[in-house]
Enzyme design. Structure first.
Site, PDB file in Angstrom:
ATOM      1  N   ASP A  42      19.088  -0.610   3.960  1.00 41.55           N
ATOM      2  CA  ASP A  42      19.946  -1.707   3.491  1.00 41.55           C
ATOM      3  C   ASP A  42      21.375  -1.249   3.298  1.00 41.55           C
ATOM      4  O   ASP A  42      22.333  -1.949   3.622  1.00 41.55           O
ATOM      5  CB  ASP A  42      19.416  -2.281   2.174  1.00 41.55           C
ATOM      6  CG  ASP A  42      18.126  -3.061   2.354  1.00 41.55           C
ATOM      7  OD1 ASP A  42      17.728  -3.277   3.519  1.00 41.55           O
ATOM      8  OD2 ASP A  42      17.528  -3.444   1.342  1.00 41.55           O
ATOM      9  N   THR A  79       0.837  -1.223   0.000  1.00 47.75           N
ATOM     10  CA  THR A  79       0.000   0.000   0.000  1.00 47.75           C
ATOM     11  C   THR A  79       0.862   1.261   0.000  1.00 47.75           C
ATOM     12  O   THR A  79       0.358   2.346  -0.275  1.00 47.75           O
ATOM     13  CB  THR A  79      -0.884   0.039   1.263  1.00 47.75           C
ATOM     14  OG1 THR A  79      -0.021   0.119   2.407  1.00 47.75           O
ATOM     15  CG2 THR A  79      -1.759  -1.189   1.379  1.00 47.75           C
TER      16      THR A  79
END
Ligand code: URA
Length: 211
Positions: A205, A107
């Site tokens: 990351d 979403t």
């Protein structure tokens, strides 16, 4: 909402190195840390101070000190943690709270999963740390949370911002002169996965590895 894009050669140089896909995590962390300190210098321009007497080796005089209640620094977990040291280096007397919001990748909406903040933020200047202002969902949720608890000013420090996300924040806080976004650059756009283009990839990351 006020926007401050820091136009400075050192900021641009460090941001370029951060963008480079070959920059490894230790170097990325160091560069992010240095970049935040440069952004923090501008972001703290309006921090409230009060007169403070001081005696130099030569004579008494009056300087200033940061006024109470102390500013509060709020890194958004997890990638905002990579900005914390660089921020508190400039504001060592600030308190630190934590807000855990992550993006639902389907979403693209922000969801809260952790909160370590005082319930009452009346009169406080809050500095939100979130490296990537992408869709704006996380930042709108964070700023709303802080304003609802009485924060006086909210300054978001983002390494990079997308025009789409800035527009979302602008619409949410149009009437709030006390909401400011400070960033090193406004990039071209978001891609279909909600990544900033050209951006720097996934900030979490790149700071901490893929977990
Ligand atoms: N979050 C990131 O880490 N990178 C982006 O480009 C967008 C959101």
């Amino acid at each position: 909402m006020r926007l401050s894009v820091i136009d400075h050669p050192l900021v641009a140089h460090k941001l370029t190195a951060l963008r480079d896909r070959t920059t490894d995590s230790p170097t990325f962390r160091r560069l992010a840390d240095e970049l935040v300190t440069l952004l923090a210098y501008e972001a703290t321009r309006d921090v409230a101070v009060e007169p403070h007497p001081v005696t130099t080796p030569v004579a008494p005089t009056t300087g200033v000190r940061i006024r109470s209640p102390k500013p509060i620094v709020v890194p958004i977990l997890r990638a905002g943690l990579g900005m914390l040291d660089g921020m508190v280096r400039l504001l060592p007397t600030a308190e630190v709270g934590f807000l855990g919001l992550l993006r639902d990748e389907t979403t693209l909406q922000a969801k809260t999963y952790a909160n370590r903040l005082p319930d009452d933020l009346s009169g406080r200047h809050c500095f939100v740390l979130d490296p990537m202002l992408a869709t704006g969902g996380t930042l709108v949720a964070s700023i709303t949370y802080l304003l609802e608890r009485g924060a006086r000013d909210v300054t978001a420090i983002c390494l990079l911002a997308a025009p789409e996300g800035l527009e979302v924040v602008r619409q949410a806080f149009d009437a709030h002169a006390q909401v400011t976004v400070v960033t090193a650059a406004v990039d071209e756009r978001l891609d279909e996965n909600g990544y900033i283009v050209p951006g720097l990839g996934d900030a979490g990351d790149r700071l901490y590895g893929v977990v």
